[in-house]
Design an enzyme around this catalytic site. Structure first.
Site, PDB file in Angstrom:
ATOM      1  N   GLY A 288     -18.721 -65.011   8.634  1.00 25.73           N
ATOM      2  CA  GLY A 288     -18.393 -66.255   7.939  1.00 25.73           C
ATOM      3  C   GLY A 288     -18.493 -66.104   6.446  1.00 25.73           C
ATOM      4  O   GLY A 288     -19.007 -65.112   5.949  1.00 25.73           O
TER       5      GLY A 288
ATOM      6  N   THR B 239     -23.129 -69.600   4.243  1.00 21.19           N
ATOM      7  CA  THR B 239     -22.970 -70.561   5.340  1.00 21.19           C
ATOM      8  C   THR B 239     -24.162 -70.548   6.293  1.00 21.19           C
ATOM      9  O   THR B 239     -24.146 -71.222   7.308  1.00 21.19           O
ATOM     10  CB  THR B 239     -21.681 -70.289   6.132  1.00 21.19           C
ATOM     11  N   GLY B 240     -25.165 -69.739   5.997  1.00 19.39           N
ATOM     12  CA  GLY B 240     -26.391 -69.806   6.787  1.00 19.39           C
ATOM     13  C   GLY B 240     -26.534 -68.714   7.832  1.00 19.39           C
ATOM     14  O   GLY B 240     -27.253 -68.886   8.814  1.00 19.39           O
ATOM     15  N   LYS B 241     -25.872 -67.577   7.623  1.00 23.91           N
ATOM     16  CA  LYS B 241     -25.957 -66.496   8.621  1.00 23.91           C
ATOM     17  C   LYS B 241     -27.362 -65.901   8.651  1.00 23.91           C
ATOM     18  O   LYS B 241     -27.953 -65.734   9.719  1.00 23.91           O
ATOM     19  CB  LYS B 241     -24.924 -65.409   8.306  1.00 23.91           C
ATOM     20  N   THR B 242     -27.894 -65.614   7.468  1.00 24.10           N
ATOM     21  CA  THR B 242     -29.242 -65.051   7.409  1.00 24.10           C
ATOM     22  C   THR B 242     -30.243 -66.056   7.966  1.00 24.10           C
ATOM     23  O   THR B 242     -31.155 -65.698   8.719  1.00 24.10           O
ATOM     24  CB  THR B 242     -29.601 -64.727   5.940  1.00 24.10           C
TER      25      THR B 242
ATOM     26  N   HIS C  53      -2.016 -83.214 -21.398  1.00 23.20           N
ATOM     27  CA  HIS C  53      -1.990 -82.187 -20.349  1.00 23.20           C
ATOM     28  C   HIS C  53      -2.671 -82.732 -19.080  1.00 23.20           C
ATOM     29  O   HIS C  53      -2.097 -82.703 -17.987  1.00 23.20           O
ATOM     30  CB  HIS C  53      -2.712 -80.924 -20.858  1.00 23.20           C
ATOM     31  N   GLU C  54      -3.881 -83.262 -19.247  1.00 27.98           N
ATOM     32  CA  GLU C  54      -4.616 -83.771 -18.080  1.00 27.98           C
ATOM     33  C   GLU C  54      -3.913 -84.995 -17.491  1.00 27.98           C
ATOM     34  O   GLU C  54      -3.855 -85.161 -16.276  1.00 27.98           O
ATOM     35  CB  GLU C  54      -6.066 -84.117 -18.447  1.00 27.98           C
TER      36      GLU C  54
ATOM     37  N   HIS D 209      -1.187 -83.901 -15.154  1.00 29.07           N
ATOM     38  CA  HIS D 209      -1.655 -83.584 -13.796  1.00 29.07           C
ATOM     39  C   HIS D 209      -1.860 -84.884 -12.999  1.00 29.07           C
ATOM     40  O   HIS D 209      -1.438 -85.005 -11.860  1.00 29.07           O
ATOM     41  CB  HIS D 209      -3.016 -82.879 -13.848  1.00 29.07           C
TER      42      HIS D 209
ATOM     43  N   ASP E 200      -3.916 -72.886 -14.999  1.00 33.02           N
ATOM     44  CA  ASP E 200      -2.882 -73.460 -14.136  1.00 33.02           C
ATOM     45  C   ASP E 200      -1.914 -72.374 -13.674  1.00 33.02           C
ATOM     46  O   ASP E 200      -1.541 -72.306 -12.505  1.00 33.02           O
ATOM     47  CB  ASP E 200      -2.075 -74.517 -14.897  1.00 33.02           C
TER      48      ASP E 200
HETATM   49  P1  ATP Z   1     -24.366 -64.397   2.536  1.00 35.85           P
HETATM   50  O1  ATP Z   1     -23.187 -64.119   3.385  1.00 35.85           O
HETATM   51  O2  ATP Z   1     -24.018 -64.568   1.100  1.00 35.85           O
HETATM   52  O3  ATP Z   1     -25.527 -63.477   2.767  1.00 35.85           O
HETATM   53  P2  ATP Z   1     -25.509 -66.314   4.288  1.00 35.85           P
HETATM   54  O4  ATP Z   1     -24.435 -66.861   5.155  1.00 35.85           O
HETATM   55  O5  ATP Z   1     -26.400 -65.298   4.881  1.00 35.85           O
HETATM   56  O6  ATP Z   1     -24.897 -65.855   2.930  1.00 35.85           O
HETATM   57  P3  ATP Z   1     -27.890 -67.771   3.887  1.00 35.85           P
HETATM   58  O7  ATP Z   1     -28.572 -66.752   3.043  1.00 35.85           O
HETATM   59  O8  ATP Z   1     -28.320 -67.874   5.287  1.00 35.85           O
HETATM   60  O9  ATP Z   1     -26.344 -67.556   3.784  1.00 35.85           O
HETATM   61  O10 ATP Z   1     -27.987 -69.200   3.232  1.00 35.85           O
HETATM   62  C1  ATP Z   1     -28.419 -69.409   1.912  1.00 35.85           C
HETATM   63  C2  ATP Z   1     -29.168 -70.701   1.801  1.00 35.85           C
HETATM   64  O11 ATP Z   1     -28.296 -71.792   2.040  1.00 35.85           O
HETATM   65  C3  ATP Z   1     -30.238 -70.854   2.853  1.00 35.85           C
HETATM   66  O12 ATP Z   1     -31.437 -70.308   2.408  1.00 35.85           O
HETATM   67  C4  ATP Z   1     -30.331 -72.357   3.009  1.00 35.85           C
HETATM   68  O13 ATP Z   1     -31.159 -72.909   2.021  1.00 35.85           O
HETATM   69  C5  ATP Z   1     -28.934 -72.826   2.737  1.00 35.85           C
HETATM   70  N1  ATP Z   1     -28.183 -73.065   3.983  1.00 35.85           N
HETATM   71  C6  ATP Z   1     -27.050 -72.442   4.353  1.00 35.85           C
HETATM   72  N2  ATP Z   1     -26.600 -72.927   5.535  1.00 35.85           N
HETATM   73  C7  ATP Z   1     -27.483 -73.859   5.928  1.00 35.85           C
HETATM   74  C8  ATP Z   1     -27.582 -74.697   7.060  1.00 35.85           C
HETATM   75  N3  ATP Z   1     -26.668 -74.675   8.036  1.00 35.85           N
HETATM   76  N4  ATP Z   1     -28.628 -75.542   7.139  1.00 35.85           N
HETATM   77  C9  ATP Z   1     -29.546 -75.582   6.162  1.00 35.85           C
HETATM   78  N5  ATP Z   1     -29.516 -74.817   5.067  1.00 35.85           N
HETATM   79  C10 ATP Z   1     -28.502 -73.968   4.930  1.00 35.85           C
END
Ligand code: ATP
Length: 645
Positions: free
Chosen positions: A236, A240-243, A459-460, A463, A534
């Site tokens: 992802g 997005t919270g993978k770690t 300009h703005e 848009h 732009d």
């Molecule tokens: P990367 O690919 O850059 O390593 P990642 O997907 O591993 O990123 P994380 O390191 O897990 O991302 O997320 C970073 C921070 O974002 C987390 O420490 C948390 O604070 C917040 N976060 C991301 N997703 C969530 C979620 N679903 N719920 C709560 N907090 C989130």
């Protein structure tokens, strides 16, 4: 999270390498001082002068150093007082030994001895002549080996740096270079993160829940003949919270968790990566059941066999091969599960993805509206919020934000509120934080001339007016001519959340983006450099339409999408096609520019009104836009969201 930080702190080496340097330098300087003074060899003179001194009876002692052909001359006390020897007095420092007054090179020893004896025999008080006086051999020896000592010092320093922080509690030793650099979180360093800290991501959580189950109750699956999966790949966009998800799995399963990044395997020495992989799996098996988490696995997991020219690639391939072997090698009963994360599953080696290795691929996408709301709830928990803060509104204002962005937004809002000494964080602080994150820092101090301000305002406004009257353009939220980050002004839209984009939307968006330049053309009859951003954006969009999504008739249903960079410098199309592509990209942009020109020419009065209001107020919101431009024929959804403004 704070706990994590505590756990992951590297242990400091007990003996800093800088000490080695300090000692070596002190030795060097000390020796130099010592050497210069104790063995000071006196002022330079010539053999003929020496013989004159000798004849005059001034010499008390002569040291003859054969191997260097140097003689050191010591004068009598009385002679030292003579005018001619005035400058020959040695300055003694840190020593009580008598120092020579002169030195000279005597050339051939036999000749010198003969001459010496000749004069000596006529003298009443004969000087003491000593042969083979000890040279400063120790000093010379030390000077000789000092560079080597320095080199060894540097080498030790580099090795310590490279192996510093190595796992297994033995950090900081040279021989740890092949050891895995994984950080271990176990019962001593509790992983406190659980699924309730991971908001949204319901599908992904469900999938990993199964992994937790495997680790907790393996028999449940094995008794039926099933095999425990060996790995799961979390795919992802960044943040997005993978770690977080992987940590939550370890926290829930209460098993040791080895965490490292793909780049931790890579070192400049051949074979180190593979050895680290072996060591990692060995440690994990010893602590089984356990989880190995490899973040950014693309650092080692890229498809093999490309860029065969570069040597570093071989090392990466060796590391990857070792990883594949280890994942095959450990039996299903070892209960070690590998979870890896990447933003680029498309470039990973196919062998990694086959069943039996990373059998599960779990997509962790950017959060949708409801997921964003849940993430806000997690990150708003520690904040002091103003009463009645509308989380729905915040989630609607942040399309495209990742979990990490939302975490950052909450923190930024709290900082903004603190700066103005507020008691609680309010809605406006969050909106300011969104502006700050999306647009960069506000630069109120930028001084524009009246003419420049007028150009930016038109300009703005260009848009804004174009987007107001195009069906597929994103709804407008506000327009500003306050410079932020790289931009001099901005029209803010609220992108609609959609999974597919149609040709009309692409075209309308390009038309809106060209609206700025079109307005300048209409009003000032000339264009400016202010449209660089732009132009970048429209070129990228038109190129994507033609070359990636097959949305162009002339080029047809074909894609030249090459995420893994397999084509290198070779174009996957003919010169003729290249020409068509160039023409079509230009054509799309030009047509939309003309469309914007036509639209703005018919709405010139509105353009003037909006630009003047902008010059006057610098920022205008949706309400002002409606007052000046009338209700937009198409912006129904924006009205719903922005009514809360
Ligand atoms: P990367 O690919 O850059 O390593 P990642 O997907 O591993 O990123 P994380 O390191 O897990 O991302 O997320 C970073 C921070 O974002 C987390 O420490 C948390 O604070 C917040 N976060 C991301 N997703 C969530 C979620 N679903 N719920 C709560 N907090 C989130």
């Amino acid at each position: 999270m704070a706990n994590d930080k505590k756990n992951t702190k590297d242990k400091k080496p007990k003996f800093s390498p800088y000490w080695i340097y300090g000692i070596i330098i002190a030795l060097f300087v000390g020796f130099h001082l010592f050497n210069n003074n104790t063995y000071q060899e006196g002022n330079k003179t010539t053999p003929s002068d020496f013989f004159k001194f000798l004849e005059a009876g001034d010499v008390e002692k002569v040291d003859i150093v054969k191997n260097t052909r140097v003689a050191r001359v010591y004068l009598t006390k009385e002679a030292q007082e003579k005018e001619v020897h005035k400058n020959s007095k040695p300055t003694a420092f840190l020593t009580s030994t008598k120092l020579p007054n002169y030195k000279f090179e005597f050339g051939d020893l036999q000749n010198f001895e003969n001459q010496l004896n000749e004069i000596n025999k006529d003298l009443n008080t004969k000087p003491i002549i000593s042969f083979d006086t000890e040279t400063n051999d120790w000093g010379n020896l030390l000077m000789g080996i000092l560079p080597f000592i320095l080199l060894i010092g540097v080498w030790i320093f580099i090795m310590r740096r490279m192996s510093g922080g190595a796992g297994g509690g033995a950090g900081g030793q040279i021989f740890n270079i092949g050891k895995s650099k994984a950080k271990l979180f176990d019962q001593n360093t509790d992983v406190k993160i659980s699924f309730k800290d991971v908001a949204g991501l319901e599908g992904a959580k469900e999938e990993v829940q199964e992994i937790v189950d495997f680790l907790k109750f393996p028999e449940k699956y094995t008794t039926l003949g099933g095999k425990i999966p060996k790995g799961a790949l979390l795919v992802g966009p960044p943040g997005t919270g993978k770690t977080l998800l992987a940590k939550a799995v370890a926290g829930e399963a209460k098993v040791p968790f080895f965490s490292l990044s793909g780049s931790d395997f890579v070192e400049m020495f051949v074979g180190v990566g593979a050895s680290r992989v072996r060591d990692l799996f060995k440690q994990a098996k010893e602590k089984s059941p356990s989880i190995i988490f490899i973040d950014e696995i693309d650092a080692i997991g890229r498809a093999r066999g490309k860029n065969a020219m570069s040597g570093s690639n071989d090392e990466r391939e060796n590391t990857l091969n070792q990883l594949l072997t280890e994942m095959d090698g450990f039996g299903t009963n070892t209960n070690v599960i590998v979870i890896a994360a990447t933003n680029r599953a498309d470039i990973l080696d196919k062998a990694l993805m086959r069943a039996g290795r990373f059998d599960r691929q779990i997509f962790v996408d950017l959060p949708n509206l409801t997921e964003r709301k849940a993430i806000f709830e997690v990150h708003l928990r520690p904040l002091k919020k103003a009463k009645g803060l509308d989380i729905d509104f915040l989630s609607k204002q942040t399309p495209g934000f990742s979990g990490a962005d939302i975490a950052n937004l909450c923190n930024e809002a709290a900082l903004i509120a603190a700066r103005t000494n507020k008691k609680a964080v309010e809605k406006q602080d969050f909106l300011d934080a969104v502006d700050r994150i999306v647009g960069g820092l506000e630069k109120r101090s930028n001084l524009f001339s009246v003419e420049e301000k007028k150009t930016i305002a038109y300009h703005e406004a260009g848009h804004a007016v174009v987007s107001w009257f195009l069906e597929h353009a994103d709804p407008l939220v506000k327009v500003t001519i306050v410079p932020r980050g790289r931009s001099l002004g901005a029209a803010w839209y609220l992108p609609q959340e959609a999974y597919i984009t149609r040709t009309n939307k692409f075209l309308d968006e390009i038309c809106v983006t060209m609206g700025g330049r079109a307005a300048e053309q209409i009003i000032f009859n000339e264009i400016s450099t202010g449209a660089l951003g732009d132009l970048e954006s429209v070129t990228k969009k038109a190129k994507a339409m033609v070359m990636i999504y097959g949305l162009n008739d002339k080029v047809g249903n074909i894609t030249y999408y090459d995420p893994a960079g397999e084509n290198g410098f070779v174009k996957p199309y003919s010169e003729k096609t290249a020409e068509i592509i160039d023409n079509e990209i230009k054509n799309i942009i030009e047509t939309q520019f003309q469309r914007a020109l036509e639209l703005l020419t018919t709405k010139k009065d509105l353009l003037d009104k909006l630009a003047n209001r902008l010059i006057e107020r610098e920022v205008i919101f949706k309400d002002d836009l409606e007052e000046l431009l009338g209700i937009s024929p198409f912006k129904k959804s924006s009205t719903i969201v922005l009514e809360e403004e």
